[in-house]
Scaffold this active site. Structure first.
Site, short mmCIF file in Angstrom:
data_model
loop_
_atom_site.label_atom_id
_atom_site.label_comp_id
_atom_site.label_asym_id
_atom_site.label_seq_id
_atom_site.Cartn_x
_atom_site.Cartn_y
_atom_site.Cartn_z
N ALA A 3 39.09 44.77 35.44
CA ALA A 3 39.39 44.18 34.14
C ALA A 3 40.87 43.80 34.14
CB ALA A 3 39.09 45.19 33.03
N GLY A 28 36.35 47.10 37.13
CA GLY A 28 35.33 46.19 36.61
C GLY A 28 34.76 45.27 37.68
N GLU A 66 32.13 47.29 39.27
CA GLU A 66 31.05 47.43 38.27
C GLU A 66 30.25 46.13 38.14
OE1 GLU A 66 34.11 48.90 35.53
OE2 GLU A 66 32.69 50.49 35.02
N GLU A 108 40.26 53.28 37.81
CA GLU A 108 40.70 53.34 36.41
C GLU A 108 41.46 54.63 36.09
OE1 GLU A 108 37.64 52.39 37.40
OE2 GLU A 108 36.94 50.72 36.18
N1 CAA Z 1 44.56 42.90 36.05
C1 CAA Z 1 45.55 42.00 35.91
N2 CAA Z 1 46.25 41.52 36.97
C2 CAA Z 1 45.93 41.96 38.19
C3 CAA Z 1 44.92 42.91 38.40
C4 CAA Z 1 44.19 43.37 37.25
N3 CAA Z 1 43.20 44.25 37.35
N4 CAA Z 1 44.82 43.17 39.71
C5 CAA Z 1 45.76 42.42 40.32
N5 CAA Z 1 46.44 41.68 39.42
C6 CAA Z 1 47.52 40.73 39.65
C7 CAA Z 1 48.81 41.46 39.99
O1 CAA Z 1 49.46 41.88 38.81
C8 CAA Z 1 49.57 40.40 40.72
O2 CAA Z 1 50.12 39.50 39.78
P1 CAA Z 1 51.62 38.92 40.02
O3 CAA Z 1 51.51 38.15 41.32
O4 CAA Z 1 51.83 38.06 38.84
O5 CAA Z 1 52.51 40.09 40.14
C9 CAA Z 1 48.47 39.63 41.49
O6 CAA Z 1 47.26 39.97 40.82
C10 CAA Z 1 48.35 40.08 42.92
O7 CAA Z 1 48.21 41.50 42.97
P2 CAA Z 1 49.16 42.47 43.83
O8 CAA Z 1 50.50 41.84 43.99
O9 CAA Z 1 49.11 43.81 43.20
O10 CAA Z 1 48.40 42.44 45.22
P3 CAA Z 1 48.36 43.61 46.31
O11 CAA Z 1 47.69 43.02 47.49
O12 CAA Z 1 49.69 44.22 46.47
O13 CAA Z 1 47.42 44.76 45.67
C11 CAA Z 1 45.47 45.60 44.54
C12 CAA Z 1 46.05 44.49 45.44
C13 CAA Z 1 45.48 46.93 45.28
C14 CAA Z 1 44.04 45.19 44.21
C15 CAA Z 1 46.31 45.72 43.26
O14 CAA Z 1 46.47 44.42 42.69
C16 CAA Z 1 45.72 46.59 42.20
O15 CAA Z 1 45.81 47.80 42.30
N6 CAA Z 1 45.11 46.02 41.13
C17 CAA Z 1 44.57 46.75 40.02
C18 CAA Z 1 43.26 47.43 40.38
C19 CAA Z 1 42.75 48.23 39.21
O16 CAA Z 1 43.37 49.18 38.77
N7 CAA Z 1 41.58 47.83 38.66
C20 CAA Z 1 40.97 48.49 37.54
C21 CAA Z 1 41.31 47.78 36.27
S1 CAA Z 1 40.76 48.64 34.80
C22 CAA Z 1 39.10 48.29 34.65
O17 CAA Z 1 38.54 47.59 35.47
C23 CAA Z 1 38.40 48.87 33.45
C24 CAA Z 1 36.92 48.71 33.44
O18 CAA Z 1 36.18 49.49 33.98
C25 CAA Z 1 36.29 47.64 32.69
#
Ligand code: CAA
Length: 258
Positions: free
Chosen positions: A66, A109, A112, A132
């Site tokens: 998400a 998400g 999921e 999460e």
């Molecule tokens: N939401 C918003 N933006 C996101 C994102 C997310 N879930 N995941 C990645 N991005 C964005 C980053 O902020 C980044 O943006 P900028 O270039 O503007 O800084 C861009 O995508 C590229 O990401 P990274 O620079 O972080 O890339 P990386 O290769 O270093 O890392 C990753 C990749 C490990 C996937 C890392 O991006 C990450 O940890 N993302 C979040 C994963 C996460 O926590 N997901 C769960 C979300 S909560 C949820 O999903 C709730 C639910 O159940 C409904």
């Protein structure tokens, strides 16, 4: 910006292809993407020319979850009164098979969403997880329930409580993924799979999906009864006559839409 679309939608013969397309955010699932994806799935579901749907992302990410930026400042009352994750519940109403083609990150998400699909084909480099807990929250669109039901409590607790990633091989061994293929074959494999399904007797395909889904929602005796009735109902379709006549005549069947 809001005027750009977040997905690409194509028709390839009798299958629909939806590609999540927010590359700069690793396909983070924001409101707009949820609305557009579910609307496209429903359009394909209603289209008689379409027999199955492929849902994919980019080589780097199916979806990284998400949209954290969008959620960061949301408060309980707002989320409760305007449950924007509820858009994803619309996927349950899609009666045609959805094949997820998953490469790269399928986190939160994104994981999921893959698990909401009917067949999950993963590339060797796919990473699944429910991170999460690291953000101070927990899965919100079915991860805790679908992983527990499909793979069991042990893996569900492990993933949901530690937030660790799992590779495609582990996901396959756990029963969360149907097939693992090399990255360069992923989309081809998913599209071929959808084409195979789309070539079958459409009412029986719909019944078959319904029958398997019953297994997750009813006690065994009710699920068996539902399957038997659906099996019997298949004999009311032209496709059953065609499929069996073709077998007896030693020719290939030609299934029509209904
Ligand atoms: N939401 C918003 N933006 C996101 C994102 C997310 N879930 N995941 C990645 N991005 C964005 C980053 O902020 C980044 O943006 P900028 O270039 O503007 O800084 C861009 O995508 C590229 O990401 P990274 O620079 O972080 O890339 P990386 O290769 O270093 O890392 C990753 C990749 C490990 C996937 C890392 O991006 C990450 O940890 N993302 C979040 C994963 C996460 O926590 N997901 C769960 C979300 S909560 C949820 O999903 C709730 C639910 O159940 C409904």
């Amino acid at each position: 910006s809001a005027d750009e679309t977040t997905i690409l939608v194509e028709r390839r013969g009798n299958i629909g292809l939806i590609t999540l397309n927010r590359p700069k955010a690793l396909n983070a699932l924001n409101r707009q993407l949820a609305a557009e994806t579910v609307a496209s799935l429903r359009d394909f579901d209603a289209d008689e020319r379409i027999g199955a749907i492929v849902l994919t992302g980019s080589p780097r990410a199916f979806a990284a979850g998400a949209d954290i930026e969008e959620m960061a400042t949301v408060r309980f009352t707002d989320f409760y009164m305007d449950d924007f994750l509820a858009a994803w519940d619309g996927l349950r109403g899609v009666s045609k098979p959805i094949v997820a083609a998953v490469a790269g990150y399928a986190l939160g998400g994104g994981c999921e969403l893959a698990l909401m699909c009917d067949i999950v084909i993963a590339s060797e480099d796919a990473q699944f997880g429910q991170p999460e807990i690291k953000l101070g929250i927990l899965p919100g669109i079915g991860g805790s329930q679908r992983i527990a039901r499909s793979a069991g409590k042990a893996l569900a607790m492990d993933l949901v409580l530690t937030g660790r990633n799992m590779d495609a091989r582990e996901a396959k061994a756990a029963g969360l993924v149907s097939r693992v293929v090399p990255a360069d074959q992923l989309l081809h494999e998913a599209i071929e799979t959808a084409h195979v399904i789309a070539g079958y007797n459409a009412p029986s395909v719909k019944m078959a999906k319904e029958a398997v889904n019953r297994a997750f929602e009813t006690p065994l005796a009710e699920g068996l009864r539902a399957e038997r009735l659906l099996f019997q109902a298949a004999f009311a379709t032209e496709g059953q006559k065609e499929g069996m006549e073709a077998f007896v005549a030693k020719r290939a069947p030609v299934f029509r839409g209904r």
